[in-house]
Design an enzyme around this catalytic site. Structure first.
Site, PDB file in Angstrom:
ATOM      1  N   ASP A 232       0.940  -1.262   0.082  1.00 45.18           N
ATOM      2  CA  ASP A 232       0.038   0.099  -0.002  1.00 45.18           C
ATOM      3  C   ASP A 232       0.872   1.158   0.041  1.00 45.18           C
ATOM      4  OD1 ASP A 232      -2.521  -1.502   0.140  1.00 45.18           O
ATOM      5  OD2 ASP A 232      -2.680  -1.146   2.328  1.00 45.18           O
TER       6      ASP A 232
ATOM      7  N   ARG B  39      -1.152  -0.600  -8.659  1.00 39.00           N
ATOM      8  CA  ARG B  39      -2.489  -0.505  -8.160  1.00 39.00           C
ATOM      9  C   ARG B  39      -2.595   1.010  -8.096  1.00 39.00           C
ATOM     10  NH1 ARG B  39      -3.457  -1.184  -2.157  1.00 39.00           N
ATOM     11  NH2 ARG B  39      -4.053  -3.362  -2.821  1.00 39.00           N
TER      12      ARG B  39
HETATM   13  P1  FDA Z   1     -14.452   8.950  -4.664  1.00 36.95           P
HETATM   14  O1  FDA Z   1     -14.161   9.191  -3.227  1.00 36.95           O
HETATM   15  O2  FDA Z   1     -14.070   9.746  -5.677  1.00 36.95           O
HETATM   16  O3  FDA Z   1     -15.825   8.714  -4.892  1.00 36.95           O
HETATM   17  C1  FDA Z   1     -16.592   8.170  -5.898  1.00 36.95           C
HETATM   18  C2  FDA Z   1     -17.967   7.508  -5.063  1.00 36.95           C
HETATM   19  O4  FDA Z   1     -17.424   6.357  -4.427  1.00 36.95           O
HETATM   20  C3  FDA Z   1     -18.525   8.099  -4.298  1.00 36.95           C
HETATM   21  O5  FDA Z   1     -19.481   9.028  -4.604  1.00 36.95           O
HETATM   22  C4  FDA Z   1     -18.987   7.260  -3.211  1.00 36.95           C
HETATM   23  O6  FDA Z   1     -20.207   6.681  -3.665  1.00 36.95           O
HETATM   24  C5  FDA Z   1     -17.895   6.237  -3.436  1.00 36.95           C
HETATM   25  N1  FDA Z   1     -17.043   6.188  -2.198  1.00 36.95           N
HETATM   26  C6  FDA Z   1     -15.643   6.423  -2.239  1.00 36.95           C
HETATM   27  N2  FDA Z   1     -15.094   6.355  -1.164  1.00 36.95           N
HETATM   28  C7  FDA Z   1     -15.955   5.953  -0.281  1.00 36.95           C
HETATM   29  C8  FDA Z   1     -15.732   6.035   1.157  1.00 36.95           C
HETATM   30  N3  FDA Z   1     -14.566   6.061   1.660  1.00 36.95           N
HETATM   31  N4  FDA Z   1     -16.641   5.934   1.813  1.00 36.95           N
HETATM   32  C9  FDA Z   1     -17.788   5.851   1.272  1.00 36.95           C
HETATM   33  N5  FDA Z   1     -18.165   5.960  -0.041  1.00 36.95           N
HETATM   34  C10 FDA Z   1     -17.186   6.117  -0.943  1.00 36.95           C
HETATM   35  N6  FDA Z   1      -5.405   5.288  -0.832  1.00 36.95           N
HETATM   36  C11 FDA Z   1      -4.006   5.264  -0.564  1.00 36.95           C
HETATM   37  O7  FDA Z   1      -3.543   6.389  -0.252  1.00 36.95           O
HETATM   38  N7  FDA Z   1      -3.090   4.237  -0.715  1.00 36.95           N
HETATM   39  C12 FDA Z   1      -3.363   2.945  -0.618  1.00 36.95           C
HETATM   40  O8  FDA Z   1      -2.723   2.083  -0.683  1.00 36.95           O
HETATM   41  C13 FDA Z   1      -4.870   2.642  -1.279  1.00 36.95           C
HETATM   42  N8  FDA Z   1      -5.093   1.438  -1.631  1.00 36.95           N
HETATM   43  C14 FDA Z   1      -6.601   1.339  -1.896  1.00 36.95           C
HETATM   44  C15 FDA Z   1      -7.031   0.008  -2.396  1.00 36.95           C
HETATM   45  C16 FDA Z   1      -8.375  -0.150  -2.883  1.00 36.95           C
HETATM   46  C17 FDA Z   1      -8.560  -1.463  -3.542  1.00 36.95           C
HETATM   47  C18 FDA Z   1      -9.082   0.946  -3.072  1.00 36.95           C
HETATM   48  C19 FDA Z   1     -10.632   0.894  -3.941  1.00 36.95           C
HETATM   49  C20 FDA Z   1      -8.634   2.193  -2.722  1.00 36.95           C
HETATM   50  C21 FDA Z   1      -7.488   2.379  -1.848  1.00 36.95           C
HETATM   51  N9  FDA Z   1      -7.108   3.579  -1.488  1.00 36.95           N
HETATM   52  C22 FDA Z   1      -5.780   3.582  -1.085  1.00 36.95           C
HETATM   53  C23 FDA Z   1      -8.069   4.780  -1.341  1.00 36.95           C
HETATM   54  C24 FDA Z   1      -8.208   5.525  -2.429  1.00 36.95           C
HETATM   55  O9  FDA Z   1      -6.986   6.489  -2.493  1.00 36.95           O
HETATM   56  C25 FDA Z   1      -9.325   6.810  -2.174  1.00 36.95           C
HETATM   57  O10 FDA Z   1      -9.145   7.347  -1.101  1.00 36.95           O
HETATM   58  C26 FDA Z   1     -10.682   6.019  -2.255  1.00 36.95           C
HETATM   59  O11 FDA Z   1     -10.733   4.750  -2.927  1.00 36.95           O
HETATM   60  C27 FDA Z   1     -11.914   6.848  -2.648  1.00 36.95           C
HETATM   61  O12 FDA Z   1     -11.809   7.320  -3.816  1.00 36.95           O
HETATM   62  P2  FDA Z   1     -12.771   6.818  -4.992  1.00 36.95           P
HETATM   63  O13 FDA Z   1     -11.848   6.933  -6.232  1.00 36.95           O
HETATM   64  O14 FDA Z   1     -12.993   5.219  -4.880  1.00 36.95           O
HETATM   65  O15 FDA Z   1     -14.167   7.271  -4.766  1.00 36.95           O
END
Ligand code: FDA
Length: 283
Positions: A109, A160
């Site tokens: 990560d 990732r």
């Molecule tokens: P974003 O926040 O842009 O939202 C899109 C939609 O997704 C929202 O409208 C909501 O519906 C939903 N959603 C997303 N996140 C949510 C939450 N926390 N609670 C509720 N709803 C949510 N980061 C990092 O810094 N280091 C790492 O190693 C990782 N590893 C990692 C692994 C995996 C498998 C995932 C999916 C994510 C990570 N992350 C991470 C976290 C990543 O950086 C990010 O903070 C979150 O995925 C939120 O961004 P999104 O693009 O998913 O959705």
């Protein structure tokens, strides 16, 4: 605190390996693979860091014993990054070596920008010896990510890509969601074009659809990349992508040190508290 515990259950598979295995089996039954994460970070004591590495080694054996389809994800500040780089390499290598023995995979990560360089250093040292058994995470919100993606593509390391969950200063990171999305998509294209089995880690429908469109346009087959999402978030979309024949992996965190992880999920977006409440009652 009780309220938090109640809500955390939605995002954390449980406090024990048994509970985590059950969660993984359920997801595997839906054709979803997993990556198991033992919750913990910012360890400052060597004994504790070694104990966490031992826990990961046992976890890799449990995965094998239970015949579940799961890799593991680790945070290097849990295995000694804040203590000493060489100690962290040695301690983490024990986990990666075990993953190799068990034909499994360790994803490192990415944490806050204060440790990006040193995390990449440790990753590169491990990747040199175990190229098929260790991968890295890059964060699209950071300006530096484009160069890091290029480096990883050149090394043929698997990445990732996520947006980034840590609060970063504006001189090094995009702040507006439109900018983060734009960079995420630019990097996704670079990874799909020239990377090795990239993992597109987001719950953002816009980005998922744009990635699917791009892969289709470039005739990149489904087995060349995967989507990743977090346990308990957008479960219906996870299942739908798996049903539609895409590789879908869910990050399944478990353990007793759940609070910082849960707090990051809450803090990610100001709508998150509402989102959590809304999704808590949805599938
Ligand atoms: P974003 O926040 O842009 O939202 C899109 C939609 O997704 C929202 O409208 C909501 O519906 C939903 N959603 C997303 N996140 C949510 C939450 N926390 N609670 C509720 N709803 C949510 N980061 C990092 O810094 N280091 C790492 O190693 C990782 N590893 C990692 C692994 C995996 C498998 C995932 C999916 C994510 C990570 N992350 C991470 C976290 C990543 O950086 C990010 O903070 C979150 O995925 C939120 O961004 P999104 O693009 O998913 O959705």
């Amino acid at each position: 605190m009780k309220f938090f515990t109640f809500l955390a259950r939605r995002f954390v598979a449980g406090e024990t390996v048994d509970k985590a295995m059950k969660a993984v089996k359920k997801l595997n039954d839906k054709n979803i693979t997993c990556t198991l994460d033992i919750l913990g970070e910012d360890v400052t004591n060597k004994k504790e860091a070694e104990k966490f590495a031992d826990d990961y080694i046992s976890l890799l054996d449990e995965i094998k014993k239970h015949k579940v389809n799961s890799g593991v994800s680790i945070k290097l500040t849990m295995t000694g990054l804040r203590i000493d780089k060489d100690f962290c390499i040695k301690n983490t290598e024990r986990i990666v070596k075990k993953a190799k023995q068990n034909k499994n995979f360790v994803r490192i990560d990415m944490e806050g920008s204060d440790v990006t360089d040193i995390t990449l250093d440790v990753f590169k040292a491990l990747y040199k010896k175990y190229p098929k058994h260790v991968g890295i995470v890059l964060q699209a919100m950071l300006f530096r990510a484009e160069k890091d993606v290029k480096d990883m593509n050149k090394m043929k390391a698997t990445v990732r890509l996520c947006k980034g969950a840590y609060k970063e200063p504006k001189n090094i990171a995009y702040k507006k969601m439109t900018d983060i999305r734009e960079n995420f998509m630019k990097l996704t294209k670079m990874l799909l074009d020239k990377g090795v089995y990239p993992a597109i880690a987001t719950h953002d429908k816009l980005l998922i659809n744009a990635s699917l469109d791009y892969a289709k346009k470039k005739k990149i087959s489904n087995d060349k990349y995967e989507f990743q999402m977090l346990y308990g978030i957008q479960r219906a979309m996870q299942e739908k992508l798996a049903e539609d024949g895409y590789n879908m992996r869910v990050y399944v965190p478990f353990g007793t040190h759940w609070f910082p992880y849960f707090y990051r999920r809450l803090r990610e977006r100001k709508e998150n508290v509402l989102f959590i409440l809304k999704h808590f009652f949805q599938k």
